[in-house]
Design an enzyme around this catalytic site. Structure first.
Site, PDB file in Angstrom:
ATOM      1  N   GLY A 109       0.819  -1.207   0.000  1.00 13.89           N
ATOM      2  CA  GLY A 109       0.000   0.000   0.000  1.00 13.89           C
ATOM      3  C   GLY A 109       0.853   1.258   0.000  1.00 13.89           C
ATOM      4  N   MET A 115       9.315  -1.266  21.117  1.00 15.18           N
ATOM      5  CA  MET A 115       8.959  -2.111  19.967  1.00 15.18           C
ATOM      6  C   MET A 115       8.642  -3.506  20.471  1.00 15.18           C
ATOM      7  SD  MET A 115      11.519  -0.935  16.955  1.00 15.18           S
ATOM      8  CE  MET A 115      11.391   0.673  16.184  1.00 15.18           C
ATOM      9  N   HIS A 154       0.954 -23.796  46.807  1.00 23.39           N
ATOM     10  CA  HIS A 154       2.217 -24.435  47.139  1.00 23.39           C
ATOM     11  C   HIS A 154       2.254 -25.834  46.557  1.00 23.39           C
ATOM     12  CE1 HIS A 154       5.729 -25.573  49.471  1.00 23.39           C
ATOM     13  NE2 HIS A 154       5.114 -26.701  49.785  1.00 23.39           N
TER      14      HIS A 154
HETATM   15  P1  FAD Z   1       5.305  -5.627  12.182  1.00 27.24           P
HETATM   16  O1  FAD Z   1       5.086  -6.863  12.925  1.00 27.24           O
HETATM   17  O2  FAD Z   1       6.659  -5.334  11.661  1.00 27.24           O
HETATM   18  O3  FAD Z   1       4.240  -5.635  10.995  1.00 27.24           O
HETATM   19  C1  FAD Z   1       4.194  -4.691  10.002  1.00 27.24           C
HETATM   20  C2  FAD Z   1       3.693  -5.356   8.745  1.00 27.24           C
HETATM   21  O4  FAD Z   1       3.413  -4.344   7.773  1.00 27.24           O
HETATM   22  C3  FAD Z   1       4.707  -6.282   8.092  1.00 27.24           C
HETATM   23  O5  FAD Z   1       4.169  -7.573   7.939  1.00 27.24           O
HETATM   24  C4  FAD Z   1       5.012  -5.643   6.752  1.00 27.24           C
HETATM   25  O6  FAD Z   1       5.188  -6.591   5.705  1.00 27.24           O
HETATM   26  C5  FAD Z   1       3.764  -4.821   6.503  1.00 27.24           C
HETATM   27  N1  FAD Z   1       3.984  -3.650   5.640  1.00 27.24           N
HETATM   28  C6  FAD Z   1       4.937  -2.691   5.776  1.00 27.24           C
HETATM   29  N2  FAD Z   1       4.789  -1.744   4.831  1.00 27.24           N
HETATM   30  C7  FAD Z   1       3.709  -2.115   4.085  1.00 27.24           C
HETATM   31  C8  FAD Z   1       3.055  -1.545   2.964  1.00 27.24           C
HETATM   32  N3  FAD Z   1       3.459  -0.388   2.433  1.00 27.24           N
HETATM   33  N4  FAD Z   1       1.994  -2.191   2.449  1.00 27.24           N
HETATM   34  C9  FAD Z   1       1.566  -3.372   2.987  1.00 27.24           C
HETATM   35  N5  FAD Z   1       2.145  -3.944   4.039  1.00 27.24           N
HETATM   36  C10 FAD Z   1       3.200  -3.331   4.593  1.00 27.24           C
HETATM   37  N6  FAD Z   1       8.117  -8.598  20.705  1.00 27.24           N
HETATM   38  C11 FAD Z   1       7.556  -9.134  21.797  1.00 27.24           C
HETATM   39  O7  FAD Z   1       6.685  -8.506  22.411  1.00 27.24           O
HETATM   40  N7  FAD Z   1       7.936 -10.369  22.253  1.00 27.24           N
HETATM   41  C12 FAD Z   1       8.894 -11.089  21.638  1.00 27.24           C
HETATM   42  O8  FAD Z   1       9.211 -12.194  22.069  1.00 27.24           O
HETATM   43  C13 FAD Z   1       9.508 -10.536  20.495  1.00 27.24           C
HETATM   44  N8  FAD Z   1      10.455 -11.227  19.838  1.00 27.24           N
HETATM   45  C14 FAD Z   1      11.015 -10.685  18.723  1.00 27.24           C
HETATM   46  C15 FAD Z   1      12.019 -11.395  18.085  1.00 27.24           C
HETATM   47  C16 FAD Z   1      12.621 -10.889  16.961  1.00 27.24           C
HETATM   48  C17 FAD Z   1      13.698 -11.672  16.276  1.00 27.24           C
HETATM   49  C18 FAD Z   1      12.197  -9.634  16.438  1.00 27.24           C
HETATM   50  C19 FAD Z   1      12.814  -9.072  15.196  1.00 27.24           C
HETATM   51  C20 FAD Z   1      11.210  -8.918  17.072  1.00 27.24           C
HETATM   52  C21 FAD Z   1      10.608  -9.429  18.224  1.00 27.24           C
HETATM   53  N9  FAD Z   1       9.624  -8.736  18.913  1.00 27.24           N
HETATM   54  C22 FAD Z   1       9.074  -9.268  20.036  1.00 27.24           C
HETATM   55  C23 FAD Z   1       9.128  -7.425  18.449  1.00 27.24           C
HETATM   56  C24 FAD Z   1       7.803  -7.612  17.669  1.00 27.24           C
HETATM   57  O9  FAD Z   1       8.025  -8.481  16.597  1.00 27.24           O
HETATM   58  C25 FAD Z   1       7.299  -6.269  17.168  1.00 27.24           C
HETATM   59  O10 FAD Z   1       7.188  -5.362  18.241  1.00 27.24           O
HETATM   60  C26 FAD Z   1       5.934  -6.410  16.508  1.00 27.24           C
HETATM   61  O11 FAD Z   1       6.007  -7.298  15.428  1.00 27.24           O
HETATM   62  C27 FAD Z   1       5.418  -5.049  16.046  1.00 27.24           C
HETATM   63  O12 FAD Z   1       4.220  -5.181  15.356  1.00 27.24           O
HETATM   64  P2  FAD Z   1       3.792  -4.177  14.190  1.00 27.24           P
HETATM   65  O13 FAD Z   1       2.500  -4.674  13.690  1.00 27.24           O
HETATM   66  O14 FAD Z   1       3.925  -2.797  14.664  1.00 27.24           O
HETATM   67  O15 FAD Z   1       4.902  -4.343  13.066  1.00 27.24           O
HETATM   68  P1  NAD Z   2      18.145  -3.169  21.305  1.00 26.33           P
HETATM   69  O1  NAD Z   2      18.029  -1.723  21.072  1.00 26.33           O
HETATM   70  O2  NAD Z   2      17.384  -3.808  22.388  1.00 26.33           O
HETATM   71  O3  NAD Z   2      19.683  -3.547  21.561  1.00 26.33           O
HETATM   72  C1  NAD Z   2      20.719  -3.145  20.708  1.00 26.33           C
HETATM   73  C2  NAD Z   2      22.018  -3.099  21.484  1.00 26.33           C
HETATM   74  O4  NAD Z   2      23.085  -2.880  20.571  1.00 26.33           O
HETATM   75  C3  NAD Z   2      22.067  -1.964  22.503  1.00 26.33           C
HETATM   76  O5  NAD Z   2      22.343  -2.489  23.770  1.00 26.33           O
HETATM   77  C4  NAD Z   2      23.196  -1.062  21.968  1.00 26.33           C
HETATM   78  O6  NAD Z   2      23.938  -0.457  22.987  1.00 26.33           O
HETATM   79  C5  NAD Z   2      24.032  -2.032  21.158  1.00 26.33           C
HETATM   80  N1  NAD Z   2      24.836  -1.422  20.075  1.00 26.33           N
HETATM   81  C6  NAD Z   2      24.437  -0.520  19.159  1.00 26.33           C
HETATM   82  N2  NAD Z   2      25.438  -0.217  18.306  1.00 26.33           N
HETATM   83  C7  NAD Z   2      26.515  -0.965  18.675  1.00 26.33           C
HETATM   84  C8  NAD Z   2      27.854  -1.103  18.191  1.00 26.33           C
HETATM   85  N3  NAD Z   2      28.295  -0.435  17.133  1.00 26.33           N
HETATM   86  N4  NAD Z   2      28.700  -1.941  18.829  1.00 26.33           N
HETATM   87  C9  NAD Z   2      28.254  -2.645  19.910  1.00 26.33           C
HETATM   88  N5  NAD Z   2      27.002  -2.557  20.404  1.00 26.33           N
HETATM   89  C10 NAD Z   2      26.139  -1.733  19.796  1.00 26.33           C
HETATM   90  O7  NAD Z   2      17.805  -3.847  19.896  1.00 26.33           O
HETATM   91  P2  NAD Z   2      17.638  -5.356  19.424  1.00 26.33           P
HETATM   92  O8  NAD Z   2      18.151  -6.313  20.405  1.00 26.33           O
HETATM   93  O9  NAD Z   2      18.168  -5.359  18.045  1.00 26.33           O
HETATM   94  O10 NAD Z   2      16.061  -5.519  19.383  1.00 26.33           O
HETATM   95  C11 NAD Z   2      15.227  -4.684  18.568  1.00 26.33           C
HETATM   96  C12 NAD Z   2      13.829  -4.599  19.089  1.00 26.33           C
HETATM   97  O11 NAD Z   2      13.155  -5.837  19.016  1.00 26.33           O
HETATM   98  C13 NAD Z   2      13.796  -4.167  20.533  1.00 26.33           C
HETATM   99  O12 NAD Z   2      12.920  -3.074  20.634  1.00 26.33           O
HETATM  100  C14 NAD Z   2      13.269  -5.340  21.286  1.00 26.33           C
HETATM  101  O13 NAD Z   2      12.430  -4.941  22.349  1.00 26.33           O
HETATM  102  C15 NAD Z   2      12.480  -6.099  20.233  1.00 26.33           C
HETATM  103  N6  NAD Z   2      12.572  -7.521  20.596  1.00 26.33           N
HETATM  104  C16 NAD Z   2      11.897  -7.961  21.703  1.00 26.33           C
HETATM  105  C17 NAD Z   2      12.010  -9.262  22.111  1.00 26.33           C
HETATM  106  C18 NAD Z   2      11.288  -9.725  23.320  1.00 26.33           C
HETATM  107  O14 NAD Z   2      10.405  -9.025  23.775  1.00 26.33           O
HETATM  108  N7  NAD Z   2      11.600 -10.887  23.873  1.00 26.33           N
HETATM  109  C19 NAD Z   2      12.814 -10.139  21.409  1.00 26.33           C
HETATM  110  C20 NAD Z   2      13.500  -9.669  20.315  1.00 26.33           C
HETATM  111  C21 NAD Z   2      13.357  -8.358  19.913  1.00 26.33           C
END
Ligand code: FAD
Ligand code: NAD
Length: 471
Positions: free
Chosen positions: A118, A324, A450
């Site tokens: 979109g 995020m 417990h």
């Molecule tokens: P997204 O999930 O990124 O969804 C956005 C969607 O929009 C995508 O599917 C994309 O394809 C679509 N899109 C973008 N632009 C367009 C367009 N122009 N037209 C149509 N579609 C489009 N969070 C947790 O709370 N717990 C976790 O355990 C956790 N684990 C994570 C592990 C990893 C490896 C990563 C990368 C993230 C993790 N997160 C976790 C973070 C979590 O995934 C995000 O906070 C969450 O997905 C955000 O939801 P969202 O809908 O805002 O964005």
């Molecule tokens: P983050 O911001 O949590 O961590 C990135 C880390 O990289 C920071 O501690 C920063 O100091 C370090 N860093 C940045 N530049 C660097 C450099 N040049 N050299 C060394 N260290 C450097 O980001 P992330 O771990 O990539 O996660 C991204 C997002 O995804 C986060 O918002 C996280 O909450 C979300 N996420 C959540 C979960 C979960 O809820 N379990 C799991 C995965 C991801």
């Protein structure tokens, strides 16, 4: 072709923010269309985030436990082998089951789903480049932007998702790398670093700050987490910045610098995971065609009711302000629909839990000790170690503690920080307590079954104003 009918709501993005908003809107009787380009619903979280990472975390933990933690449990195991392909298949089964489940919920709630990309034509009209070819356009009385985020790249290291990877590549490596360097000791770095370390890689995490887990994690808990991960074989270089990388040779070379000065060093790795944060994703969205703004970090600017400059266009999830996290996106989705439908909605940003799904898990909600100190907010601390909890002892899983921070006058809970088995489930209790403004005495006077791990939670609460019984 263009759809002439104007929808009540058009949502761009079918991630957690977008799909939850779509379902909620359907339930509220709105005519809603959701546009998603990935070809599957659920966004980053279901496809390449929360869900596949937890599948690998769970199964790699099981493998690691079978290898290293059966002695003393009366279990003798023979020839334990990793079948990485099988582990990846299990992950894919979980992912596809869940993404298809969302499609089913769309149908059930009358949500129209368009597979395509979109972009704004103007404030009310969105052009969709269809995945199957061709184009359409949709009009919405209301529009929600929920386009999520993407991994922040590391300058000079081109991502190929094979040797230089983001979390996406880390979820589908074809073999266990010998040496994996993780740039960034945040949640992604530690979760994915744990997975590959358990499966046999030598993992080194290079983190710029002096603590792992990011700034939200309580420093005391972060130190414990680092100690326990180190015991599992993960190496750490804290206070160290990766300054440049070169992936042209057989091994990847990283130049690192002590954050405080000192002499630079070169590290080499077979695979480098770039996990330095994520950034809002608005590429190709044509925000300018609707007159919308992003801030200096690329986040779509909104007010407290998720409204952009154009008041019928709202924005939620990773693409705008706030942590995020999937559950934060989900809360915003429901609130945004309530604003559209009823004129009011609510998310309590002070009470959003965080969980790191390593072993042990780390989970927290509310304020941490360093934040309270920085704001000169008085507090008292109560802790309880899992080594004194009967269930943890019977499970032979006693690493960690529950830490509670409470107001010294009123005992009101200010924050809760847990490292330990099942911390991610237990934090729900702290979240509820915080949401209801409970005091630690309220928690301690609540009867807990417990033997459960949750008794450690109750006893930590007790320790803030009196003494824990079992420690
Ligand atoms: P997204 O999930 O990124 O969804 C956005 C969607 O929009 C995508 O599917 C994309 O394809 C679509 N899109 C973008 N632009 C367009 C367009 N122009 N037209 C149509 N579609 C489009 N969070 C947790 O709370 N717990 C976790 O355990 C956790 N684990 C994570 C592990 C990893 C490896 C990563 C990368 C993230 C993790 N997160 C976790 C973070 C979590 O995934 C995000 O906070 C969450 O997905 C955000 O939801 P969202 O809908 O805002 O964005
Ligand atoms: P983050 O911001 O949590 O961590 C990135 C880390 O990289 C920071 O501690 C920063 O100091 C370090 N860093 C940045 N530049 C660097 C450099 N040049 N050299 C060394 N260290 C450097 O980001 P992330 O771990 O990539 O996660 C991204 C997002 O995804 C986060 O918002 C996280 O909450 C979300 N996420 C959540 C979960 C979960 O809820 N379990 C799991 C995965 C991801």
């Amino acid at each position: 072709a263009s759809q002439s009918e104007e929808k009540d709501l058009v949502i761009i993005g079918g991630g957690v923010a977008g799909y939850v908003a779509a379902i909620k809107a359907g339930q509220e009787g709105l005519k809603v269309t959701c546009i998603e380009k990935r070809g599957a619903l659920g966004g980053t979280c279901l496809n390449v985030g929360c869900i596949p990472s937890k599948s690998l975390l769970n199964n790699s933990h099981l493998y690691h436990q079978i290898l290293h933690d059966t002695k003393g449990r009366g279990i003798e195991v023979g020839d334990v082998k990793l079948n990485l392909e099988g582990m990846m298949k299990a992950k894919e089964t979980s992912v596809s089951g869940l993404t298809k489940g969302i499609e089913f919920l769309f149908k059930k709630n009358g949500v129209e789903y368009i597979k395509g990309t979109g972009s704004f034509i103007n404030e009310h009209e969105i052009k969709v480049a269809l995945n199957e070819g061709g184009e359409t356009s949709v009009k919405g009385k209301n529009i929600i932007i929920a386009t999520g985020s993407e991994a922040t790249p590391f300058p000079g290291l081109e991502i190929d998702e094979k040797r230089v990877i983001t979390s996406t590549g880390a979820l589908s490596l074809e073999k266990v790398p010998e040496k994996l360097i993780v740039i960034g000791g945040g949640i992604i770095g530690l979760e994915m670093g744990s997975v590959w370390s358990r499966l046999g890689a030598k993992v080194t995490v290079v983190e710029f700050l002096n603590q792992i887990g990011g700034p939200g994690m309580d420093t005391e808990i972060s130190k414990q987490a680092q100690k326990l991960l180190k015991k599992q074989g993960v190496e750490f270089k804290l206070g160290t910045k990766v300054v440049s990388g070169d992936a042209s040779g057989e091994t990847i070379k990283l130049e690192v610098d002590s954050a405080k000065g000192g002499k630079p060093e070169t590290l080499d790795a077979d695979v480098v995971l770039v996990a330095i944060g994520r950034r809002p994703y608005t590429s190709g969205l044509g925000l300018e065609n609707a007159g919308l703004e992003v801030d200096e970090r690329g986040r779509v600017v909104i007010d407290s009711e998720y409204r952009t400059k154009a008041s019928h266009i709202r924005c939620i999830g990773d693409v705008t302000f706030g942590p995020m996290l999937a559950h934060k996106a989900e809360e915003e989705a429901v609130a945004a629909i309530e604003y559209i439908k009823k004129g009011y909605g609510h998310v309590n940003y002070g009470v959003i839990p965080s969980v790191m799904y390593t072993h042990p898990e780390v989970a927290w909600v509310g304020q941490n000790e360093q934040e309270l100190k920085a704001q000169n907010i008085p507090y008292k601390v109560g802790t309880f170690p899992f080594s004194a909890n009967s269930r943890a002892k019977t499970n032979l899983d006693t690493d960690g503690l529950v830490k509670m921070l409470a107001d010294p006058e009123t005992d009101r809970l200010l924050g809760c920080h847990i490292i330990g088995p099942n911390a991610g489930e237990m934090i729900a209790e702290a979240t509820l307590a915080l949401e209801y403004g409970a005091s630690t005495e309220d928690i301690a006077r609540t009867c807990h079954a417990h033997p459960t791990l949750a008794e450690a939670f109750k006893e930590a609460a007790m320790a803030t104003y009196s003494k824990a019984i079992h420690f």
